[in-house]
Write an enzyme that holds these catalytic residues in place. Structure first.
Site, PDB file in Angstrom:
ATOM      1  N   ARG A 138      -1.455  -4.332   7.043  1.00  0.00           N
ATOM      2  CA  ARG A 138      -1.774  -5.690   7.186  1.00  0.00           C
ATOM      3  C   ARG A 138      -1.146  -6.798   7.851  1.00  0.00           C
ATOM      4  O   ARG A 138      -1.170  -7.831   6.942  1.00  0.00           O
ATOM      5  CB  ARG A 138      -2.509  -6.077   6.332  1.00  0.00           C
ATOM      6  CG  ARG A 138      -3.886  -4.909   5.833  1.00  0.00           C
ATOM      7  CD  ARG A 138      -4.759  -5.563   4.845  1.00  0.00           C
ATOM      8  NE  ARG A 138      -5.498  -4.514   4.272  1.00  0.00           N
ATOM      9  CZ  ARG A 138      -7.111  -4.388   4.595  1.00  0.00           C
ATOM     10  NH1 ARG A 138      -6.990  -6.020   5.412  1.00  0.00           N
ATOM     11  NH2 ARG A 138      -7.833  -3.767   4.510  1.00  0.00           N
ATOM     12  N   SER A 142       4.969   2.237   5.245  1.00  0.00           N
ATOM     13  CA  SER A 142       3.330   2.692   5.394  1.00  0.00           C
ATOM     14  C   SER A 142       3.118   3.168   7.406  1.00  0.00           C
ATOM     15  O   SER A 142       3.404   3.827   7.795  1.00  0.00           O
ATOM     16  CB  SER A 142       2.233   1.969   4.754  1.00  0.00           C
ATOM     17  OG  SER A 142       0.708   2.152   4.349  1.00  0.00           O
ATOM     18  N   ASP A 154       1.993  12.683   9.428  1.00  0.00           N
ATOM     19  CA  ASP A 154       1.303  13.502  10.729  1.00  0.00           C
ATOM     20  C   ASP A 154       0.061  13.342  10.577  1.00  0.00           C
ATOM     21  O   ASP A 154      -0.987  13.855  10.880  1.00  0.00           O
ATOM     22  CB  ASP A 154       1.084  15.391   9.764  1.00  0.00           C
ATOM     23  CG  ASP A 154       0.215  15.372   8.050  1.00  0.00           C
ATOM     24  OD1 ASP A 154       0.244  14.310   7.964  1.00  0.00           O
ATOM     25  OD2 ASP A 154       0.172  16.105   8.036  1.00  0.00           O
ATOM     26  N   GLU A 170      -0.187   6.664  -2.464  1.00  0.00           N
ATOM     27  CA  GLU A 170       1.236   7.576  -2.213  1.00  0.00           C
ATOM     28  C   GLU A 170       0.906   8.705  -2.722  1.00  0.00           C
ATOM     29  O   GLU A 170       1.678   9.541  -1.694  1.00  0.00           O
ATOM     30  CB  GLU A 170       2.302   7.413  -3.577  1.00  0.00           C
ATOM     31  CG  GLU A 170       3.331   6.976  -3.625  1.00  0.00           C
ATOM     32  CD  GLU A 170       3.826   6.008  -2.746  1.00  0.00           C
ATOM     33  OE1 GLU A 170       5.344   6.171  -2.014  1.00  0.00           O
ATOM     34  OE2 GLU A 170       2.970   5.432  -1.753  1.00  0.00           O
ATOM     35  N   PHE A 178      -1.795  10.179  -1.314  1.00  0.00           N
ATOM     36  CA  PHE A 178      -2.661  10.560  -0.531  1.00  0.00           C
ATOM     37  C   PHE A 178      -1.509  11.208  -0.005  1.00  0.00           C
ATOM     38  O   PHE A 178      -1.453  11.395   1.743  1.00  0.00           O
ATOM     39  CB  PHE A 178      -3.119   9.766   0.219  1.00  0.00           C
ATOM     40  CG  PHE A 178      -4.069  10.130   1.949  1.00  0.00           C
ATOM     41  CD1 PHE A 178      -5.285  10.605   0.802  1.00  0.00           C
ATOM     42  CD2 PHE A 178      -4.050   9.632   2.929  1.00  0.00           C
ATOM     43  CE1 PHE A 178      -5.653  11.545   2.582  1.00  0.00           C
ATOM     44  CE2 PHE A 178      -3.949   9.579   3.408  1.00  0.00           C
ATOM     45  CZ  PHE A 178      -5.534  10.594   3.410  1.00  0.00           C
ATOM     46  N   SER A 193       1.678  14.814   0.687  1.00  0.00           N
ATOM     47  CA  SER A 193       2.264  15.573   0.669  1.00  0.00           C
ATOM     48  C   SER A 193       2.998  16.326   2.472  1.00  0.00           C
ATOM     49  O   SER A 193       3.512  16.630   3.020  1.00  0.00           O
ATOM     50  CB  SER A 193       1.126  16.712   0.694  1.00  0.00           C
ATOM     51  OG  SER A 193      -0.378  15.675   1.753  1.00  0.00           O
ATOM     52  N   HIS A 220       2.513   2.685  -3.866  1.00  0.00           N
ATOM     53  CA  HIS A 220       2.110   2.254  -2.511  1.00  0.00           C
ATOM     54  C   HIS A 220       2.440   0.657  -2.226  1.00  0.00           C
ATOM     55  O   HIS A 220       1.339   0.244  -2.157  1.00  0.00           O
ATOM     56  CB  HIS A 220       1.005   2.554  -1.930  1.00  0.00           C
ATOM     57  CG  HIS A 220       0.823   3.029  -0.218  1.00  0.00           C
ATOM     58  ND1 HIS A 220       1.583   3.953   0.269  1.00  0.00           N
ATOM     59  CD2 HIS A 220       0.640   2.298   0.875  1.00  0.00           C
ATOM     60  CE1 HIS A 220       1.290   4.361   1.043  1.00  0.00           C
ATOM     61  NE2 HIS A 220       0.692   2.656   1.950  1.00  0.00           N
ATOM     62  N   SER A 221       3.890   0.497  -2.894  1.00  0.00           N
ATOM     63  CA  SER A 221       3.779  -1.271  -3.371  1.00  0.00           C
ATOM     64  C   SER A 221       5.196  -1.698  -3.054  1.00  0.00           C
ATOM     65  O   SER A 221       6.109  -0.678  -2.402  1.00  0.00           O
ATOM     66  CB  SER A 221       3.144  -1.351  -4.832  1.00  0.00           C
ATOM     67  OG  SER A 221       4.351  -0.895  -5.613  1.00  0.00           O
TER      68      SER A 221
END
Length: 330
Positions: free
Chosen positions: A83, A166, A194, A270, A272, A275, A302-303
């Site tokens: 974003r 990200s 991936d 995070e 997600f 892996s 995730h921040s």
């Protein structure tokens, strides 16, 4: 029979996880980004410049925030998230990155804009809710911008670093794969490593649609197109090992620490992407890689709190790898 049953159950679990992600991921990405502050973080008095860099490839001038590390200095390109805004780079909105790197001997380069771009050269115009524009970000970052900075700001064209969060974590890795002389260092923070595999293309398409109304097909074509593989870091580990690229990879475990980020979207995202990072580490070590920092054990979501902490922590490593001379740049 037991092995077959286990495989069926495992396949079912992956399908359920993928389906859940397809439903929740786009909205969660929007929530995890949070509301941007009205003004950039950098304090008054820092020698931060706002450049307008011509881009023939994109047919317009591109805004770039810049802090010099001194004449002839190496540079750190700080790439934004999905974003990305058109006023300031997210690194400046959310962290005191310019403050941290002031007089570090490293020039700090923050390109502005590029929402949902993956900093790639798109096949087709990038059409979203705000209209259409041309996305040729790889060309800009690897040709137009370094030429401008070398001529006008005395920044080295080679021996630099790219660091992304990200969305742009994978972009930083791919820039190092395809332009190893320019980028000898790549930092990836909480990225999906991936993107061409499994439901990656579909989930990325959903996220891009939510973040500006963009279409992944316009970027790299259908999932069968070779561009998806070209932009998948997990498929280019041999090149990174062969070039001896210095890597700094971070991914938290989805559990917040005292730094904050205690909200469900940041925790989910995070988890997600984790892996793919662990698999990348295994494959890198298996390929004989020995020039990477893997920070995967600590709590983190995730921040920006965690990404800022990583950028601050990697400064000595960047200075040493790029050969910076601290004290330059004002």
């Amino acid at each position: 029979m037991t092995d077959l049953s286990e495989k069926v159950r495992a396949w079912g679990r992956r399908l359920l996880v993928g389906a859940a992600a397809a439903v929740t991921l786009p909205g969660l990405i929007g929530l995890a980004g949070g509301a941007a502050t009205a003004n950039a973080f950098s304090r008054p008095g820092l020698p931060v410049e706002y450049l307008q860099v011509p881009s023939a490839g994109m047919g317009r001038d591109i805004k770039v925030q810049f802090q010099s590390g001194g004449n002839g200095s190496p540079a750190v390109y700080l790439l934004d998230g999905l974003r990305a805004q058109d006023d300031y780079n997210g690194w400046d909105i959310n962290t005191p990155a310019f403050e941290w790197y002031y007089q570090s001997g490293l020039s700090v380069i923050m390109p502005v804009g590029g929402q949902s771009s993956f900093y790639a050269d798109w096949y087709q115009p990038a059409c979203g809710k705000a209209g259409c524009s041309t996305y040729k970000w790889e060309t800009f970052l690897t040709s137009e911008l370094p030429s401008y900075l070398a001529s006008n700001k005395g920044v080295k064209r080679t021996g630099n670093a790219a660091v992304g969060i990200s969305m742009s974590g994978s972009s930083a890795m791919i820039l190092a794969v395809n332009h190893p002389d320019q980028f000898i260092y790549a930092g990836s923070l909480s990225a999906l490593l991936d993107p061409s595999q499994g439901m990656g293309p579909s989930l990325i398409g959903l996220a891009m649609g939510d973040a500006g109304g963009y279409k992944a097909d316009a970027m790299w074509g259908p999932s069968s197109d070779p561009a998806w593989q070209r932009n998948d870091p997990s498929l280019h580990i041999p090149e990174l090992v062969g070039h001896n690229t210095r890597l700094w990879l971070y991914c938290g475990n989805g559990t917040p620490s005292e730094l904050g980020g205690a909200n469900m979207p940041a925790e989910f995202l995070e988890n997600f992407v984790r892996s793919s990072n662990l698999k990348f580490q295994d494959a890198y070590n298996g390929a004989g890689g020995h020039n990477a920092v893997f920070n995967f054990n600590a709590n983190g979501t995730h921040s920006w709190e965690y990404w800022g902490a990583q950028l601050n922590a990697m400064k000595p490593d960047l200075q040493g790898t790029l050969g910076a001379s601290p004290g330059g740049g004002g």
